[in-house]
Enzyme design. Structure first.
Site, PDB file in Angstrom:
ATOM      1  CB  CYS A   1     -19.945  -1.093  -3.839  1.00  0.00           C
ATOM      2  SG  CYS A   1     -18.249  -1.632  -3.781  1.00  0.00           S
TER       3      CYS A   1
ATOM      4  CB  ALA B   1     -38.854  -1.019   1.998  1.00  0.00           C
TER       5      ALA B   1
ATOM      6  CG  ASP C   1      -2.094   0.807   1.010  1.00  0.00           C
ATOM      7  OD1 ASP C   1      -3.166   0.460   1.040  1.00  0.00           O
ATOM      8  OD2 ASP C   1      -2.129   2.159   0.965  1.00  0.00           O
TER       9      ASP C   1
ATOM     10  CD  GLU D   1     -15.475  -5.976  -4.367  1.00  0.00           C
ATOM     11  OE1 GLU D   1     -15.561  -4.867  -4.809  1.00  0.00           O
ATOM     12  OE2 GLU D   1     -15.875  -6.754  -3.388  1.00  0.00           O
TER      13      GLU D   1
HETATM   14  C1  UDX Z   1     -11.661  -0.634  -4.084  1.00  0.00           C
HETATM   15  C2  UDX Z   1     -12.553  -0.113  -5.167  1.00  0.00           C
HETATM   16  O1  UDX Z   1     -13.002   1.196  -4.534  1.00  0.00           O
HETATM   17  C3  UDX Z   1     -13.729  -0.968  -5.606  1.00  0.00           C
HETATM   18  O2  UDX Z   1     -14.455  -0.447  -6.418  1.00  0.00           O
HETATM   19  C4  UDX Z   1     -12.911  -2.255  -5.854  1.00  0.00           C
HETATM   20  O3  UDX Z   1     -14.192  -3.056  -6.165  1.00  0.00           O
HETATM   21  C5  UDX Z   1     -12.373  -2.852  -4.813  1.00  0.00           C
HETATM   22  O4  UDX Z   1     -11.087  -1.982  -4.336  1.00  0.00           O
HETATM   23  P1  UDX Z   1     -12.087  -0.573  -1.501  1.00  0.00           P
HETATM   24  O5  UDX Z   1     -11.072  -1.572  -0.994  1.00  0.00           O
HETATM   25  O6  UDX Z   1     -12.991  -0.040  -0.630  1.00  0.00           O
HETATM   26  O7  UDX Z   1     -12.386  -0.782  -2.746  1.00  0.00           O
HETATM   27  O8  UDX Z   1     -10.630   0.676  -1.790  1.00  0.00           O
HETATM   28  P2  UDX Z   1     -10.190   1.704  -0.694  1.00  0.00           P
HETATM   29  O9  UDX Z   1     -10.845   1.318   0.523  1.00  0.00           O
HETATM   30  O10 UDX Z   1     -10.191   3.026  -1.382  1.00  0.00           O
HETATM   31  O11 UDX Z   1      -8.747   1.237  -0.673  1.00  0.00           O
HETATM   32  C6  UDX Z   1      -7.655   1.292  -1.563  1.00  0.00           C
HETATM   33  C7  UDX Z   1      -6.419   1.429  -1.004  1.00  0.00           C
HETATM   34  O12 UDX Z   1      -5.516   1.323  -2.155  1.00  0.00           O
HETATM   35  C8  UDX Z   1      -5.980   2.452  -0.012  1.00  0.00           C
HETATM   36  O13 UDX Z   1      -5.564   1.837   1.240  1.00  0.00           O
HETATM   37  C9  UDX Z   1      -4.979   3.142  -0.770  1.00  0.00           C
HETATM   38  O14 UDX Z   1      -4.000   3.522   0.148  1.00  0.00           O
HETATM   39  C10 UDX Z   1      -4.412   2.300  -1.648  1.00  0.00           C
HETATM   40  N1  UDX Z   1      -3.732   2.761  -2.769  1.00  0.00           N
HETATM   41  C11 UDX Z   1      -4.350   3.425  -3.743  1.00  0.00           C
HETATM   42  C12 UDX Z   1      -2.313   2.348  -3.172  1.00  0.00           C
HETATM   43  O15 UDX Z   1      -1.730   1.408  -2.379  1.00  0.00           O
HETATM   44  N2  UDX Z   1      -1.983   2.700  -4.373  1.00  0.00           N
HETATM   45  C13 UDX Z   1      -2.328   3.843  -4.986  1.00  0.00           C
HETATM   46  O16 UDX Z   1      -1.990   4.092  -6.185  1.00  0.00           O
HETATM   47  C14 UDX Z   1      -3.522   4.195  -4.832  1.00  0.00           C
HETATM   48  C1  UDX Z   2     -22.377  -4.523  -2.265  1.00  0.00           C
HETATM   49  C2  UDX Z   2     -22.694  -5.773  -2.753  1.00  0.00           C
HETATM   50  O1  UDX Z   2     -23.617  -6.561  -1.743  1.00  0.00           O
HETATM   51  C3  UDX Z   2     -21.422  -6.728  -2.782  1.00  0.00           C
HETATM   52  O2  UDX Z   2     -21.781  -8.010  -3.412  1.00  0.00           O
HETATM   53  C4  UDX Z   2     -20.495  -5.850  -3.533  1.00  0.00           C
HETATM   54  O3  UDX Z   2     -19.169  -6.666  -3.905  1.00  0.00           O
HETATM   55  C5  UDX Z   2     -19.984  -4.498  -2.985  1.00  0.00           C
HETATM   56  O4  UDX Z   2     -21.571  -3.904  -2.620  1.00  0.00           O
HETATM   57  P1  UDX Z   2     -21.989  -3.411  -0.082  1.00  0.00           P
HETATM   58  O5  UDX Z   2     -22.311  -2.063  -0.566  1.00  0.00           O
HETATM   59  O6  UDX Z   2     -20.963  -3.488   1.193  1.00  0.00           O
HETATM   60  O7  UDX Z   2     -22.029  -4.838  -0.925  1.00  0.00           O
HETATM   61  O8  UDX Z   2     -23.443  -3.522   1.078  1.00  0.00           O
HETATM   62  P2  UDX Z   2     -24.801  -3.995   0.847  1.00  0.00           P
HETATM   63  O9  UDX Z   2     -24.907  -5.146   2.100  1.00  0.00           O
HETATM   64  O10 UDX Z   2     -24.793  -4.693  -0.416  1.00  0.00           O
HETATM   65  O11 UDX Z   2     -25.707  -2.828   1.039  1.00  0.00           O
HETATM   66  C6  UDX Z   2     -25.596  -1.917  -0.140  1.00  0.00           C
HETATM   67  C7  UDX Z   2     -26.686  -0.837   0.638  1.00  0.00           C
HETATM   68  O12 UDX Z   2     -27.927  -1.207   0.160  1.00  0.00           O
HETATM   69  C8  UDX Z   2     -26.582  -0.241   2.001  1.00  0.00           C
HETATM   70  O13 UDX Z   2     -26.778   1.026   2.036  1.00  0.00           O
HETATM   71  C9  UDX Z   2     -27.754  -1.175   2.587  1.00  0.00           C
HETATM   72  O14 UDX Z   2     -28.273  -0.171   3.493  1.00  0.00           O
HETATM   73  C10 UDX Z   2     -28.760  -1.026   1.332  1.00  0.00           C
HETATM   74  N1  UDX Z   2     -29.856  -2.404   1.269  1.00  0.00           N
HETATM   75  C11 UDX Z   2     -29.264  -3.266   1.391  1.00  0.00           C
HETATM   76  C12 UDX Z   2     -30.902  -1.733   1.498  1.00  0.00           C
HETATM   77  O15 UDX Z   2     -31.243  -0.686   1.632  1.00  0.00           O
HETATM   78  N2  UDX Z   2     -32.026  -2.781   1.428  1.00  0.00           N
HETATM   79  C13 UDX Z   2     -31.622  -4.150   1.738  1.00  0.00           C
HETATM   80  O16 UDX Z   2     -32.422  -5.038   1.412  1.00  0.00           O
HETATM   81  C14 UDX Z   2     -30.236  -4.537   1.399  1.00  0.00           C
END
Ligand code: UDX
Ligand code: UDX
Length: 464
Positions: A294, A286, A30, A173
């Site tokens: 995401c 709901a 990272d 993922e």
């Molecule tokens: C990320 C993407 O946002 C998501 O769309 C994808 O599905 C999975 O990877 P997330 O793990 O939530 O999801 O990303 P984030 O929490 O922003 O972490 C990214 C990490 O990469 C950070 O720790 C950042 O420091 C690091 N990073 C970013 C590097 O190491 N090098 C870089 O050039 C930019």
């Molecule tokens: C989602 C997908 O589920 C996962 O497969 C993908 O890899 C990343 O995005 P995440 O965003 O972590 O995961 O959360 P999720 O549990 O899907 O909920 C997303 C949003 O929908 C939350 O704000 C949750 O409150 C809302 N939600 C979920 C509803 O409003 N109603 C539901 O029945 C379920």
């Protein structure tokens, strides 16, 4: 196998830790030095149930290391995961500059040994080929800088291709935050996109323990299905899955808004339709709508891709519009109950976008705070994680309280924004006595209306 995971966010860190837990030798890279130091000391920079325990045990086994040195990671891994952030740009397009920086950096550090480069980050459709091009550019730049030292002749692009001994795989993922470790060990399916049999073979070896459910909750289940397809289809599977789930939630929210007008109960409706195996009962809750890092990003990116290729994605746009309006519906209910919001004190139960996570990205609470401040209301909040962590996560316009009763004190209304389990068992009897008006809007339909009414509250749900 030797694995390198680049980007230790919600996805990268969970992926690295879980792969080391099932026996692989993992180096996580990272570029955030503080994060690396924190992880080297055995602490997780993010909250995910079960993650820190796994980190400790995997690090103790010597199969999990953390560094900010990309070269070290690239040299170590035969499989290199790109798991850096792909946040949305204002246009809805994915910001892939971090993916580009990492892909270029990988290219510059390839040493001729065969590597599988894996897109774990959600990248726009068609990025697999784009990542290949960027990696080759990295190889090129490296050769040019070396060539300036040694006056070697021009290397043909064909020779460069052969020298750049790697293939790109798309491996999207499907981890839900708050259950990312569980989802890694208990996947519904594994998706692999590539046109290289060699790369696909190595990925299958990597995931074999997961396919055999060696770390699964229920080891008796049949092997995990592995969907093998081309790069673009694998990328589309990710976007289509998230967009469908987001649309399913917007659908039940639309039904809830109609239920509110005709006096039907959307939780009963959801149960009644969810029992149809073609619909399924999950993601039919709901409420205030979807947030997180995401759904909003991926639906916007798919809309953007459709627009790029000349197609009007009406259904996806409608799903977004319903979701944006859902937050305002909570505000309308507050105005209906309290009439004037100016000068009133509103208490928010929950801030994170969903329970069991510390992630505030695109959390519905943020828009509610902004709207309530605009209308001149005073906003307080209690969230099990945000209140504990002391960090107000860069929040402004809201007073963070240490517990639910301190939150209730002096409030004209409460809004349940996040369905944290602990909110079901609060002492609502006492909270009602602390409030100016014992009004509660259950933005997640997660409380029992009878219990709240007996506690002295005027209860409002969403669609019931
Ligand atoms: C990320 C993407 O946002 C998501 O769309 C994808 O599905 C999975 O990877 P997330 O793990 O939530 O999801 O990303 P984030 O929490 O922003 O972490 C990214 C990490 O990469 C950070 O720790 C950042 O420091 C690091 N990073 C970013 C590097 O190491 N090098 C870089 O050039 C930019
Ligand atoms: C989602 C997908 O589920 C996962 O497969 C993908 O890899 C990343 O995005 P995440 O965003 O972590 O995961 O959360 P999720 O549990 O899907 O909920 C997303 C949003 O929908 C939350 O704000 C949750 O409150 C809302 N939600 C979920 C509803 O409003 N109603 C539901 O029945 C379920």
């Amino acid at each position: 196998m030797q694995v390198c995971v680049i980007g230790t966010g919600y996805v990268g860190l969970v992926t690295g830790v879980c792969l080391s837990h099932i026996g692989h030798d993992v180096i996580c890279v990272d570029n955030n030095e503080e994060k690396v130091k924190l992880m080297q000391s055995g602490q997780s920079p993010i909250y995910e149930p079960g993650l820190s325990e796994l980190m400790q045990s995997s690090a103790a086994s010597g199969r999990l290391q953390f560094t900010s040195d990309l070269a070290q990671g690239v040299a170590h891994g035969e499989i290199l995961f790109i798991a850096v952030g792909t946040p949305p740009l204002p246009t809805g397009e994915s910001d892939t500059r971090y993916v580009e920086a990492v892909a270029r950096g990988i290219g510059a550090n390839l040493n001729g040994d065969y590597k599988v480069i894996v897109n774990k980050s959600t990248v726009p459709i068609g990025s697999g080929d784009w990542v290949r091009m960027i990696v080759l550019e990295g190889v090129d730049e490296q050769q040019k800088s070396q060539k300036s030292l040694v006056t070697a002749g021009n290397v043909s692009s064909k020779a460069k291709e052969e020298q750049a001994n790697f293939d790109v795989v798309s491996n999207p993922e499907f981890l839900r935050e708050g259950s990312a470790v569980y989802d890694t060990f208990n996947p519904d399916r594994i998706v692999l996109g590539s046109n290289s049999p060699k790369a696909l073979g190595m990925m299958k070896d990597l995931y074999q323990p997961l396919v055999n459910r060696e770390a699964a909750q229920d080891k008796s289940l049949p092997p995990v299905p592995v969907v093998v397809t081309d790069l673009s289809s694998a990328e589309m599977i990710k976007y289509a899955a998230n967009s469908f789930l987001a649309t399913k939630i917007s659908f039940i929210n639309e039904v809830a808004n109609i239920c509110d007008r005709v006096g039907a109960d959307v939780t009963q409706v959801a149960q009644g339709i969810g029992l149809d195996s073609r619909i399924g009962s999950k993601f039919l809750n709901a409420g205030i709508g979807w947030g997180g890092s995401c759904f909003p990003k991926d639906v916007a990116a798919l809309i953007h891709t459709a627009d790029d290729y000349g197609y009007e994605p009406e259904l996806l746009k409608a799903a977004v519009n319903v979701n944006v309006r859902q937050r305002l519906i909570i505000l309308e209910k507050l105005q209906h109950e309290l009439k004037i919001l100016k000068g009133k004190t509103i208490g928010l139960l929950g801030l994170t976008f969903k329970p069991d996570t510390d992630d505030m990205r695109d959390a519905p609470a943020l828009q509610l705070i902004e709207q309530l401040n605009r209308l001149g209301a005073k906003v307080k909040a209690y969230d099990p994680i945000v209140s504990q962590s002391g960090l107000s996560h860069g929040l402004s316009g809201v007073i963070i309280e240490g517990n639910a009763e301190m939150l209730a004190d002096g409030c004209d209304a409460l809004v349940l924004v996040t369905d944290w389990q602990e909110f079901v068992k609060l002492n609502y009897q006492k909270m009602a006595t602390l409030m100016t008006h014992p009004v509660i809007i259950d933005g997640r339909n997660c409380l029992d209306p009878k219990v709240l009414k007996e506690a002295g509250f005027h209860y409002l749900g969403v669609g019931r």
